[in-house]
Write a protein that holds these residues in place. Structure first.
Motif, PDB file in Angstrom:
ATOM      1  N   ALA A   1     -76.169  27.015 -49.588  1.00  0.00           N
ATOM      2  CA  ALA A   1     -76.747  28.092 -50.391  1.00  0.00           C
ATOM      3  C   ALA A   1     -75.728  28.579 -51.427  1.00  0.00           C
ATOM      4  N   PRO A   2     -76.177  29.276 -52.458  1.00  0.00           N
ATOM      5  CA  PRO A   2     -75.236  29.873 -53.409  1.00  0.00           C
ATOM      6  C   PRO A   2     -74.274  30.830 -52.715  1.00  0.00           C
ATOM      7  N   GLU A   3     -73.097  30.972 -53.279  1.00  0.00           N
ATOM      8  CA  GLU A   3     -72.053  31.785 -52.664  1.00  0.00           C
ATOM      9  C   GLU A   3     -72.514  33.213 -52.427  1.00  0.00           C
ATOM     10  N   GLU A   4     -73.277  33.779 -53.357  1.00  0.00           N
ATOM     11  CA  GLU A   4     -73.708  35.163 -53.192  1.00  0.00           C
ATOM     12  C   GLU A   4     -74.656  35.313 -51.997  1.00  0.00           C
ATOM     13  N   VAL A   5     -75.434  34.282 -51.697  1.00  0.00           N
ATOM     14  CA  VAL A   5     -76.312  34.322 -50.528  1.00  0.00           C
ATOM     15  C   VAL A   5     -75.482  34.316 -49.252  1.00  0.00           C
ATOM     16  N   ARG A   6     -74.479  33.432 -49.197  1.00  0.00           N
ATOM     17  CA  ARG A   6     -73.618  33.386 -48.011  1.00  0.00           C
ATOM     18  C   ARG A   6     -72.932  34.726 -47.781  1.00  0.00           C
ATOM     19  N   MET A   7     -72.430  35.321 -48.842  1.00  0.00           N
ATOM     20  CA  MET A   7     -71.713  36.587 -48.694  1.00  0.00           C
ATOM     21  C   MET A   7     -72.633  37.690 -48.185  1.00  0.00           C
ATOM     22  N   GLU A   8     -73.868  37.704 -48.654  1.00  0.00           N
ATOM     23  CA  GLU A   8     -74.801  38.735 -48.204  1.00  0.00           C
ATOM     24  C   GLU A   8     -75.188  38.523 -46.741  1.00  0.00           C
ATOM     25  N   VAL A   9     -75.388  37.272 -46.338  1.00  0.00           N
ATOM     26  CA  VAL A   9     -75.700  36.993 -44.941  1.00  0.00           C
ATOM     27  C   VAL A   9     -74.533  37.380 -44.042  1.00  0.00           C
ATOM     28  N   LEU A  10     -73.315  37.096 -44.480  1.00  0.00           N
ATOM     29  CA  LEU A  10     -72.135  37.402 -43.672  1.00  0.00           C
ATOM     30  C   LEU A  10     -71.972  38.894 -43.421  1.00  0.00           C
ATOM     31  N   GLN A  11     -72.569  39.711 -44.260  1.00  0.00           N
ATOM     32  CA  GLN A  11     -72.463  41.160 -44.093  1.00  0.00           C
ATOM     33  C   GLN A  11     -73.451  41.706 -43.064  1.00  0.00           C
ATOM     34  N   ASN A  12     -74.343  40.856 -42.577  1.00  0.00           N
ATOM     35  CA  ASN A  12     -75.361  41.340 -41.645  1.00  0.00           C
ATOM     36  C   ASN A  12     -75.630  40.305 -40.555  1.00  0.00           C
ATOM     37  N   LEU A  13     -74.596  40.003 -39.774  1.00  0.00           N
ATOM     38  CA  LEU A  13     -74.712  39.009 -38.710  1.00  0.00           C
ATOM     39  C   LEU A  13     -75.159  39.696 -37.420  1.00  0.00           C
ATOM     40  N   THR A  14     -76.446  39.835 -37.275  1.00  0.00           N
ATOM     41  CA  THR A  14     -76.986  40.527 -36.106  1.00  0.00           C
ATOM     42  C   THR A  14     -76.890  39.645 -34.868  1.00  0.00           C
ATOM     43  N   ARG A  15     -76.645  40.262 -33.728  1.00  0.00           N
ATOM     44  CA  ARG A  15     -76.565  39.542 -32.459  1.00  0.00           C
ATOM     45  C   ARG A  15     -77.959  39.444 -31.843  1.00  0.00           C
ATOM     46  N   ILE A  16     -78.376  38.225 -31.548  1.00  0.00           N
ATOM     47  CA  ILE A  16     -79.696  37.989 -30.970  1.00  0.00           C
ATOM     48  C   ILE A  16     -79.579  37.644 -29.488  1.00  0.00           C
ATOM     49  N   THR A  17     -78.605  36.834 -29.145  1.00  0.00           N
ATOM     50  CA  THR A  17     -78.277  36.561 -27.749  1.00  0.00           C
ATOM     51  C   THR A  17     -76.767  36.748 -27.591  1.00  0.00           C
ATOM     52  N   ALA A  18     -76.296  36.598 -26.371  1.00  0.00           N
ATOM     53  CA  ALA A  18     -74.855  36.732 -26.124  1.00  0.00           C
ATOM     54  C   ALA A  18     -74.056  35.629 -26.811  1.00  0.00           C
ATOM     55  N   TYR A  19     -74.736  34.563 -27.251  1.00  0.00           N
ATOM     56  CA  TYR A  19     -74.047  33.420 -27.851  1.00  0.00           C
ATOM     57  C   TYR A  19     -74.158  33.385 -29.376  1.00  0.00           C
ATOM     58  N   THR A  20     -74.851  34.330 -29.965  1.00  0.00           N
ATOM     59  CA  THR A  20     -74.990  34.361 -31.421  1.00  0.00           C
ATOM     60  C   THR A  20     -73.633  34.581 -32.074  1.00  0.00           C
ATOM     61  N   VAL A  21     -73.330  33.789 -33.083  1.00  0.00           N
ATOM     62  CA  VAL A  21     -72.078  33.936 -33.814  1.00  0.00           C
ATOM     63  C   VAL A  21     -72.191  35.124 -34.768  1.00  0.00           C
ATOM     64  N   THR A  22     -71.373  36.139 -34.543  1.00  0.00           N
ATOM     65  CA  THR A  22     -71.414  37.335 -35.382  1.00  0.00           C
ATOM     66  C   THR A  22     -70.075  37.597 -36.078  1.00  0.00           C
ATOM     67  N   GLN A  23     -69.114  36.708 -35.909  1.00  0.00           N
ATOM     68  CA  GLN A  23     -67.828  36.847 -36.588  1.00  0.00           C
ATOM     69  C   GLN A  23     -67.861  36.065 -37.905  1.00  0.00           C
ATOM     70  N   PRO A  24     -67.728  36.735 -39.046  1.00  0.00           N
ATOM     71  CA  PRO A  24     -67.812  36.044 -40.339  1.00  0.00           C
ATOM     72  C   PRO A  24     -66.869  34.847 -40.464  1.00  0.00           C
ATOM     73  N   ALA A  25     -65.623  34.997 -40.018  1.00  0.00           N
ATOM     74  CA  ALA A  25     -64.666  33.895 -40.148  1.00  0.00           C
ATOM     75  C   ALA A  25     -65.107  32.676 -39.345  1.00  0.00           C
ATOM     76  N   ARG A  26     -65.621  32.916 -38.159  1.00  0.00           N
ATOM     77  CA  ARG A  26     -66.078  31.804 -37.326  1.00  0.00           C
ATOM     78  C   ARG A  26     -67.282  31.113 -37.939  1.00  0.00           C
ATOM     79  N   LEU A  27     -68.226  31.897 -38.486  1.00  0.00           N
ATOM     80  CA  LEU A  27     -69.398  31.299 -39.117  1.00  0.00           C
ATOM     81  C   LEU A  27     -68.997  30.504 -40.355  1.00  0.00           C
ATOM     82  N   LEU A  28     -68.082  31.034 -41.154  1.00  0.00           N
ATOM     83  CA  LEU A  28     -67.614  30.308 -42.338  1.00  0.00           C
ATOM     84  C   LEU A  28     -67.000  28.973 -41.957  1.00  0.00           C
TER      85      LEU A  28
END
Length: 249
Positions: free
Chosen positions: A145-172
């Motif tokens: 996706a475009p960089e601006e989309v990634r940045m906006e998603v990284l600002q709202n990493l909601t936890r859905i299960t105990a295994y959902t990745v919510t750390q921006p650095a890890r997702l990147l």
């Protein structure tokens, strides 16, 4: 200027989503932000036109005419048509739940799904939208996706299960590996008991969709599933690139 009749009618249709597929008139008015009398009048007009249907319990659902119009959208008539034989081949080979998805703003829009034989908790449906950061197809689409989309998603990493990745650095880092390795994986990040693997679908040099599968476990079959997905994705991409009449945007 106040809200137009069109914007009010669209607000009523927009009150429905994956979690609210059936709504009472009162709930429709509340979710659309409209007075009850206004909602009553517009719902009646939408029902007569076929945009809404009324269930025996008195609640309203999206009508068949909206469904018929939706089938005319290029993402349906073009992409699904091109992908259909490859999705069925993939399903026949793996017997897993198969997904075809595109990015819709900051979410994943599922445009096709073939349900697998193995009992796995799958929350997606055709037409549903899910978070990109918690799904296999979503991580593929987010990686390209475009960089601006990634940045906006990284600002709202909601936890859905105990295994959902919510750390921006890890997702990147995961997204970097998607681009390097050509596939993504998830482990119980969207629903417990379900793992997924997905690959990009390209038309020329552009990633236009993601193709994925949901299975109970990836540990012993990941290479085989990735290979099957890549063969199917290549076939879809070749079809899209070879026929200018097919629309996928």
């Amino acid at each position: 200027m106040g809200a137009t009749v069109t914007s009010r009618a669209l607000a009523i249709l927009g009150a429905f989503d994956g979690e609210h597929r059936s709504l009472s008139l009162t709930d429709l008015a509340r979710r659309a932000g409209l007075p009850l009398a206004t909602a009553h009048r517009l719902v009646g007009e939408l029902q007569r036109w076929g945009a809404l249907a009324r269930e025996p319990n008195g609640e309203y659902v999206i009508g068949r005419r909206i469904w018929q119009l939706g089938l005319l959208a290029p993402v349906q008539s073009g992409l699904r048509q091109a992908a259909s034989p490859f999705l069925h081949d993939l399903y026949g080979t793996t017997l897993a739940t198969v997904h075809l998805a595109v990015r819709d703003g900051l979410q994943v829009l599922y445009v096709e799904r073939l349900a697998g034989h193995v009992s796995v908790p799958v929350v997606s449906r055709v037409g549903s939208r899910l978070p990109m950061h918690a799904t296999g197809v979503g991580k593929v689409l987010l990686a390209y996706a475009p960089e601006e989309v990634r940045m906006e998603v990284l600002q709202n990493l909601t936890r859905i299960t105990a295994y959902t990745v919510t750390q921006p650095a890890r997702l990147l880092e995961q997204l970097r590996r998607v681009r390097a390795e050509g596939y993504s994986t998830t482990g119980e990040e969207m629903s417990l008991g379900a793992c997924s693997v997905a690959v990009p679908v390209r038309s020329g040099d552009t990633v236009v969709a993601a193709l994925g599968m949901v299975v109970p476990d990836l540990r012993r079959q990941l290479p085989r599933l990735v290979s099957a997905l890549q063969v199917a994705a290549h076939g879809i991409g070749r079809t899209l690139a070879g026929d200018p009449s097919i629309q996928w945007k």
